[in-house]
Structure formats: structure tokens, C-alpha cells
Design an enzyme around this catalytic site. Sequence first.
Site, mmCIF file in Angstrom:
data_model
loop_
_atom_site.group_PDB
_atom_site.id
_atom_site.type_symbol
_atom_site.label_atom_id
_atom_site.label_comp_id
_atom_site.label_asym_id
_atom_site.label_seq_id
_atom_site.Cartn_x
_atom_site.Cartn_y
_atom_site.Cartn_z
ATOM 1 N N SER A 55 3.187 -5.081 -8.995
ATOM 2 C CA SER A 55 2.184 -6.053 -8.581
ATOM 3 C C SER A 55 1.620 -5.590 -7.255
ATOM 4 O O SER A 55 2.077 -4.601 -6.687
ATOM 5 C CB SER A 55 2.822 -7.429 -8.407
ATOM 6 O OG SER A 55 3.682 -7.395 -7.286
ATOM 7 N N LYS A 56 0.651 -6.319 -6.774
ATOM 8 C CA LYS A 56 0.023 -5.981 -5.491
ATOM 9 C C LYS A 56 1.065 -5.722 -4.407
ATOM 10 O O LYS A 56 0.879 -4.884 -3.534
ATOM 11 C CB LYS A 56 -0.919 -7.110 -5.055
ATOM 12 C CG LYS A 56 -2.388 -6.826 -5.401
ATOM 13 C CD LYS A 56 -3.034 -5.852 -4.427
ATOM 14 C CE LYS A 56 -4.361 -5.302 -4.829
ATOM 15 N NZ LYS A 56 -4.467 -3.843 -4.656
#
Length: 505
Positions: free
Chosen positions: A269-270
Site C-alpha cells: 500500500s502507499k
Amino acid sequence: MLFARTAPNPPDPGPAVSSSPRVRIAPSPTGTVHLGLARTSLFNWAYARGRGGKFLLRIEDTDRERSTVESERAILEGLAWLGLDWDEGPDVGGPHAPYHQSQRIDRHRAVAARLLEEGKAYRCFCKPEELAAMREEQMAGKRKLAYDGRFRDLDPTEAERRAEGGEAFTLRFRVPEGETRIADLARGEVVFDHAEVEDWVMVRQDGNPTYNFVVVCDDADMEITHVLRGEEHLVNTPKQLLLYIALGLEAPSFGHLPLMLGKDKKKLSKRSGDVSLDDYRNQGYPRLAILNFLALQGWALDGEHDLFTLEELVEKFDVADVAKAGAVFDIDKFQWMAGEYLRQETPAELAAHCAPFVASAGLMTADELEERGDWFVEVVRGEQERIRLYSELPGRIEHYFGPDDEVAYDPKAEKGARKREGRVETLLAYLEWLKGRTDLAEPAALGEATKTWIEERGAKIPELFQPLRCALTGMGGGRDLFEIIALLGAERTFARIEHGARRLG
Ligand code: GLU
């Protein structure tokens, strides 16, 4: 057509045998190309291309609020840039058009109506507050959170009457009792008890159908034979499979690709770094390196070779060989791979790929890049061994640009140059000698002659080379000095040496 592929009953949810598969990706246009989508696309594409099948692109834009035209454009552009061409899709058309899910709504409504009529779906008049209360109660009792089926047995005539009276309702799928086995192409047999699947919403109160419902309608209509998608969709598969059965359709084969994990072993994820294809494009990762690296996220050619071509992937790829365990995203390996691919390019190809980065760094305009094309290719050639990403080039070649009396000296390079006794005299003597030569554009010849000149002075090579490199480039290392002289040209070379002699004095 949806009802055309009726299986003998009972329908067999096992793998559909098809000599020429039809696979698809079905991105929702709510962002740019995530690496997960890029990998799913790559695997589907390779699967189709290796088997003479078809690869489809369908835009799942039923979430009208979150879907945007820009995102759709970005997704199409990103996948096309990767070279994952599709045979049917919103832009290229095809026999199953339209390829926008939102334009297939009449079809979805007809299927919903049929399921309602057959009692395989039912109306649920729960108000949002009621559902919230149900949830709270379940949470308090530490029970499983699921719809409790309270409208399951409502008399259909009564339900019809309430609906006609204007009462809002959702349409829920009536999950039958029993268990279903999925022969997952990647994970093997997965068994699920229907008790684990709630009566899920097919059509919302506002009349909009949900993903699990429409994906089945569209996959069936588009004659999809294999659904290869991320593991995060495994929870949806039971719902979808039961719907195929309810519709009397042969289900496609499913294969779930392992999650892509960050170094922390959590879903990529980010938080774990860059997750969008654009991030890597903008950093100048070669396209083929991106594809090769993505292929390794859950698959391997032979366990020995990390580097392989797209042709090899197409030839060898099979979902059956996809790993079950999550694939850890290793950025160091990705960068290494980028460098390997970059070095496979010809200097002219590399120059073309680096040009946008050089232009956006403000070193050369597009016109200059065009006018001095050969010069630029030669500049790039000397850096090919030293960079891994296209974006690293500007930083390595800055010294060719800018005023000759303002070359930025790297402190370490300057310190090294200053250690050389007699550096000023050597530089100035060399400058005089150089001015009398006609071979400044011939690196090999000039190099040889320079070495003889040093010998004749009774000096050692570093005594000239270190201050000279610092004066010409400001750096401690790099490509052949005489290639640099050829690239700078006589005038700029002389100016830099002169300035260097003063500055290093
Ligand atoms: N629209 C879904 C997604 O983007 C498609 C999932 C599927 O492949 O069924 O995740």
C-alpha cells in the site's frame, strides 16, 4: 449471451475446459494503474497470448460517484504503455460491446428480475438504521457480522405490495444451504460452507446493482472462461459461483493471484512505498523491467533465471504455477533489474528514453535534443553502465551544461585533486600542449599521446588525470577523460582547464 451457455444440471463449478481461453481484466476507473492491476493484466494477457485466446478489457464503472473519465483514460493509457494490448475493450470494440459496465444496466436489470421471479433473489425492506442495529447487536454478542435473513421468508405477494407502495428495498441473493468446492487454478481446492455466505445485496435501494452481481452477468455475457484476479477477491468468489449456479450457467475457472506484499509483509500500500505504475514510469524504470519484475510477483520462470523476455513469459506462463504465498515486493531487486534492462538498450534507444528526463531537468530543450542528437547519444553511451533508471541520467551529465567557469566541484573530487603536488603547473603545461594538437575529437589517439606526454615529464598518470577530471567535470570518477574532451570540444575544454588551474591553486 447470458443464458446461452447453459450447463447440464447440476452445473459443474469445476474448471471450464476451453482450448482458447477468454480472459479479462475489469478495472474500476477510480484511480491510476495500481501495480496490482498491472500484474493482473500481465498475467491475463500472457495467459491469453500463450494459448491463442482473447484478452478483454471491461471498465467496471458502476460506482458512478467514484468513477471518472480521467481515471479511465489513465488506465487505458497506462496499460497500453506497458504493451498489454487487448482484443476487445471500450476503445477497440468487439462482439460483446458495450465494454462499459454502466452501459449494460438493462441487461443487469433483466437478470435481476428473472432471479426475483424465480425466487432466487428476494426483496429486503431493511432500513439502514435497522441494519446498523443488527450489526451492533451482533458485535455486542461477539457473533459473526452478517445479514440475518429477516426478509427471506416474506410472502412474495406481500413484498410486491410493499414495493408497489413505494417502500425502498434492496434485492438480496438467496444463498442456498450446502457447500461448494472451487478448484482454484492457483490455490487448489477451496471448499466453502454456504453458511459462511450471507444473503448478499445484488441491487441497492437506489436501483444500482453491486459488483458481485454485475461481474457475473458481464463475465457470462462476454463468455469469459478464466477469471484470474487478485487474492483479495477470493471472498467474492463463493457469491459469484452461487450466482452462476442459480442462473444455470457454467462458471468460468477461477485463479487467485497472491497478494503483493511490502517489505513489512503487509499488503502493498502507499505506506510501503510507491504502488502506482506512474510512480515507476516517472522514476524512469524501463518498461520491460517493470513487466519482468511484475511477473516475478507470484510467478517464476524456472527458479533460476530472474531475467526473462516477454516471449518466454508468454510461452511458459501458467496459472497453475502461480505461488499461493504472498509475493514480497523487493525494491532493491527492482532497481537492479531496471539497470539490467537499461543496459540491453542501444545508446540511441536509451537516449530516446532519457530525453524527457533531460528536458524536464532543464538541461536541454526538445529542439536542442533534436539538433544535437548524435552528441546526446554519445553522452548517454558513456553513462549506460553507471545508471539504473532513466531519471538518473540528468544528475550524471549536468556538468556538460552550464558556464565553464562555474563547474560544480564535488568536495571529495576537489580534495583528491588538491592532493596532487604541482597540479597547477601540470594543468597549465597540459593546456599549452593541448592547444597545439589537432586530435581533440579522437579520444583514443589523444589518450595515447597524453600518456606519452606524462611519461616524458617523468610524472605519474594521476598527477594529471585527477586535477584534469575535476576541472572538466567536477567529479571524482566517470567515463573516459578523452571522450569527455571530445564531447566538450576544444574551446570549452581549454576554458575549464584554465579555470581549474586557478581554482585548484
Ligand atoms: N472491478 C474489480 C476490481 O477492480 C474487478 C474484480 C474482478 O476481476 O472480478 O477489483
